[in-house]
Design an enzyme around this catalytic site. Structure first.
Site, PDB file in Angstrom:
ATOM      1  CG  PHE A  22      23.270 -10.898 -30.390  1.00 54.48           C
ATOM      2  CD1 PHE A  22      23.276 -11.828 -31.414  1.00 54.48           C
ATOM      3  CD2 PHE A  22      22.104 -10.741 -29.642  1.00 54.48           C
ATOM      4  CE1 PHE A  22      22.159 -12.603 -31.690  1.00 54.48           C
ATOM      5  CE2 PHE A  22      20.973 -11.504 -29.918  1.00 54.48           C
ATOM      6  CZ  PHE A  22      21.008 -12.433 -30.945  1.00 54.48           C
ATOM      7  CG  LEU A  66      11.021 -44.643 -26.463  1.00 50.92           C
ATOM      8  CD1 LEU A  66      12.224 -43.903 -25.911  1.00 50.92           C
ATOM      9  CD2 LEU A  66      11.361 -45.311 -27.786  1.00 50.92           C
ATOM     10  CE  LYS A 113      12.848 -42.548 -22.215  1.00 44.42           C
ATOM     11  NZ  LYS A 113      12.043 -41.734 -21.333  1.00 44.42           N
ATOM     12  CG  ASP A 163      13.681 -36.708 -17.215  1.00 48.06           C
ATOM     13  OD1 ASP A 163      12.604 -36.950 -17.785  1.00 48.06           O
ATOM     14  OD2 ASP A 163      13.865 -36.901 -16.002  1.00 48.06           O
ATOM     15  CD  GLU A 176      12.008 -35.178 -23.854  1.00 44.86           C
ATOM     16  OE1 GLU A 176      11.605 -35.619 -24.950  1.00 44.86           O
ATOM     17  OE2 GLU A 176      11.526 -35.509 -22.762  1.00 44.86           O
ATOM     18  CE1 TYR A 199      12.417 -38.084 -29.973  1.00 44.22           C
ATOM     19  CE2 TYR A 199      13.093 -36.581 -28.228  1.00 44.22           C
ATOM     20  CZ  TYR A 199      12.099 -37.297 -28.883  1.00 44.22           C
ATOM     21  OH  TYR A 199      10.811 -37.219 -28.455  1.00 44.22           O
ATOM     22  CE  LYS A 211      12.142 -45.171 -18.089  1.00 43.53           C
ATOM     23  NZ  LYS A 211      11.599 -43.927 -17.788  1.00 43.53           N
ATOM     24  CB  CYS A 247       1.385 -17.831  12.691  1.00 42.38           C
ATOM     25  SG  CYS A 247       2.487 -19.216  12.460  1.00 42.38           S
TER      26      CYS A 247
END
Ligand code: AMP
Ligand code: ZN
Length: 665
Positions: free
Chosen positions: A36, A83, A114, A116, A171, A223, A310, A428
């Site tokens: 490739f 939605l 769904k 995310d 998504e 989707y 949900k 510190c």
């Protein structure tokens, strides 16, 4: 001849599109990675020498290269709705009742996960991707086409026939494995890790450098198809066809006949979701028949024909034992909740981040409280509330740390900053050691024979206080250290010495200037050529450099305003570190364009836009992305934007053509 080459380029492109599809969508490669890469290189070489056959959707686009400084806002042809949510079977039955009143006949549903991430609207014309726009506010979003083109699984050209003109929605997600890998390499560099895959995915879409985006393991799950001429009867059928021509449509989608079946789907995935390679926070249920969808239409904010279910975020309660505070290399303080160990979503949780003082105050979180810990989309569990009924009688509100847990210096909090800082950057220990650990890390000075633990030990023993001290270390100073054998001591000294050969850009990155990461350091090194010029540059000059924003410029100025930093650099110079580009790096460069600032706009023919920018930089000019009073020349190709033209004319800036420019150099 020309025709043959064009044919060859076309063939290579088609072959590579197909291989990409097999590898990233079907997960079933028919050639080796090596094969490739060979073909891709061949195509790159051919395209380079034949810009006349340029194709915006060539598989070579997947490696990125285009820079977008300001993302253009575009209005969606079809609005991107939200939605409505549901949380129980009875919610779903209510929905069924509502829609049954509007439509007649049997209803079948599709159930989908769904996903995310960040939603994206893709426009295809005649089989090729032409636009990718974020959801934005639903009415208009940002044009992120260049960045989206680098997503490996997304077809730039379709495999076979589909409808001519359509939009497809999906998504953009960051699968967990890739997300964790990104965070591991950031942690190794001492950089702050990303909070969750969703924000990282949407943040990636807005990066200016598409080559950076191409390095992120993003994926795009589709989707919904919106076809202009209604070619499809059902939603599932449209997705099925989309999958055939190269889109990644998850196999998890299912067509069902009743709400009972929807509930079974929900219950299955409520458990099985933790085995998915990516995150999901629910299920989307849609009326499958497109005519019925049209009849149902939309409310002001959501389609009536779809509903989200949900999942309950997994939540447990446990005792908050103590709150401790961590100091980062930049001095930033992070409060940490130490919990009574508890099982949550398959792992034992002992600690949770409390983010900052405001978060603690918001939920009034106190030591001794029974707190609710949640693992929603996020990797690191968070505390979402307190069970007040269990609060001990004499509990006291949390007083946020006032002093640094490492050095006891009083913490400060700048206006507008959510975090507290320990200002004692020189005394510190965690900060001191942290900066040195960053300096020696692999992507910075890559010092062999020295690790984080040894650095901490050297600091504790007061043998080093800063990275310049490394180069003054003597073997008989380190030999007495605990567990230090002669051989490892020698290796360490050799490793430190060898690092003096590292190029300027690595040294610049190693200095640990806030916001100057690897890529920025590279850019700065190239454009300023040596540290003295860089540190002498004023704010305007800094931000005139392509990709250098105000935040970075301010940080560089802040760094140089501290005399101790300049002293460190002087010492490092004396030890022989590289603070300018090498002869070799400079060889390909001239000073012809020294001090001149260019803006490049439009489409070019003899060289690509990236090559043009490189030519400017190699000849000591600077490339800027926006026109200002400081701009000396605009190199204008075809289709230069009208607003740029106007601005250039107004400011009286010289506009030159590609040919003029090539003559200049
Ligand atoms: P919300 O943001 O909660 O209003 O939900 C709407 C968003 O869910 C859409 O903008 C999509 O980005 C996202 N989404 C994720 N998976 C799906 C899916 N399978 N079908 C429709 N939308 C989805
Ligand atoms: Zn401190």
């Amino acid at each position: 001849m020309g025709h043959n080459i064009q044919q060859k380029i076309e063939n290579l492109r088609n072959t590579l599109h197909k291989y990409n599809y097999e590898y990233y969508v079907l997960d079933n490669a028919s050639v080796s990675d090596f094969e490739f890469d060979q073909l891709l290189k061949e195509l790159q070489t051919l395209e380079m020498s034949h810009p006349e056959f340029d194709d915006e959707n060539s598989p070579t686009q997947k490696v990125g290269g285009a820079i977008t400084k300001n993302f253009e806002t575009l209005v969606h042809k079809n609005r991107m709705y939200s939605l409505d949510n549901s949380y129980s079977k009875s919610d779903l039955l209510d929905w069924e009742k509502r829609i049954s009143k509007i439509i007649e006949g049997e209803i079948t549903y599709t159930c989908e996960l769904k996903y995310d991430g960040a939603s994206i609207n893709l426009t295809y014309e005649n089989g090729v991707l032409v636009k990718a726009v974020t959801r934005g506010d639903g009415v208009q979003g940002d044009d992120v086409t260049n960045n989206v083109k680098t997503i490996k699984s997304l077809p730039l050209k379709l495999q076979g026939d589909f409808v001519d003109n359509f939009e497809i929605r999906g998504e953009i997600i960051l699968p967990l494995e890739g997300f964790n890998q990104m965070n591991m390499s950031r942690a190794a560099l001492g950089e702050e890790t990303y909070k969750n895959p969703r924000n990282t995915a949407s943040g990636s879409l807005k990066l200016q450098d598409s080559a950076e985006v191409s390095k992120r393991p993003l994926d795009c799950l589709l989707y919904q198809v919106l076809s202009v001429n209604n070619e499809f009867d059902s939603h599932a059928q449209a997705l099925e066809k989309a999958r055939k021509v190269g889109f990644k449509v998850p196999e998890t989608i299912q067509v069902v006949q009743s709400i009972d079946e929807v509930v079974a789907f929900v219950e299955y995935w409520d458990k099985a979701r933790f085995d998915l390679p990516y995150e999901t926070d629910g299920i989307v249920i849609k009326v499958n028949n497109i005519r019925q969808q049209e009849e149902l239409g939309y409310t002001a904010k959501a389609p009536r024909w779809a509903i989200a279910y949900k999942f309950k975020a997994e939540q447990v309660s446990t005792l908050l034992n103590t709150i401790t505070y961590q100091v980062g290399r930049t001095g930033a303080i992070t409060p940490v909740a130490n919990l009574e160990p508890v099982q949550l979503a398959g792992t034992t949780v002992k600690r949770a981040s409390l983010h900052n003082a405001d978060q603690i105050a918001l939920h009034d979180i106190r030591v001794g409280d029974e707190v609710y810990v949640e693992k929603g989309g996020e990797i690191i569990p968070k505390i979402v509330g307190v069970d007040l009924s269990k609060r001990p009688q004499y509990s006291v509100p949390t007083r946020y740390a006032e002093n640094c847990p490492e050095c006891d210096t009083q913490l400060i909090r700048k206006e507008g900053d959510a975090k507290h800082y320990c200002p004692n950057d020189r005394g510190c220990m965690t900060q001191v050691a942290g900066r040195i650990i960053h300096f020696i890390s692999r992507k910075a000075m890559n010092v062999d024979g020295l690790g984080a633990e040894t650095v901490e030990l050297l600091c504790k023993e007061k043998l080093i206080e800063n990275y310049a001290d490394l180069y003054a270390l003597k073997i008989d100073e380190i030999l007495p250290l605990e567990r230090m054998a002669e051989k490892s001591a020698t290796n360490m000294i050799l490793g430190i010495d060898a690092s003096k050969q590292m190029p300027f850009e690595k040294v610049l990155f190693a200095l640990g200037i806030r916001f100057v990461g690897e890529t920025v350091a590279k850019k700065l090194a190239k454009s300023f050529k040596n540290i003295d010029v860089l540190l002498a540059a004023d704010f305007e000059t800094l931000i005139a450099v392509d990709e250098i924003g105000e935040r970075i410029a301010e940080s560089i100025i802040q760094f140089r305003n501290q005399p101790s930093n300049l002293l460190l650099i002087e010492r490092l110079k004396d030890y022989g570190l590289n603070f300018s580009l090498s002869e070799e790096e400079l060889k390909h460069q001239t000073d012809v364009l020294a001090g001149k600032i260019f803006v490049v706009s439009g489409v070019f023919h003899k060289v690509t836009r990236t090559e043009l920018k490189k030519l400017i930089e190699n000849n000591s000019g600077k490339v800027s992305s926006s026109i200002s009073k400081k701009t000396d020349f605009i190199v204008a190709g075809d289709q230069m934007g009208p607003s740029k033209l106007q601005k250039a004319t107004d400011l009286g800036i010289a506009i030159i053509s590609e040919d003029d420019f090539l003559k200049l150099i």
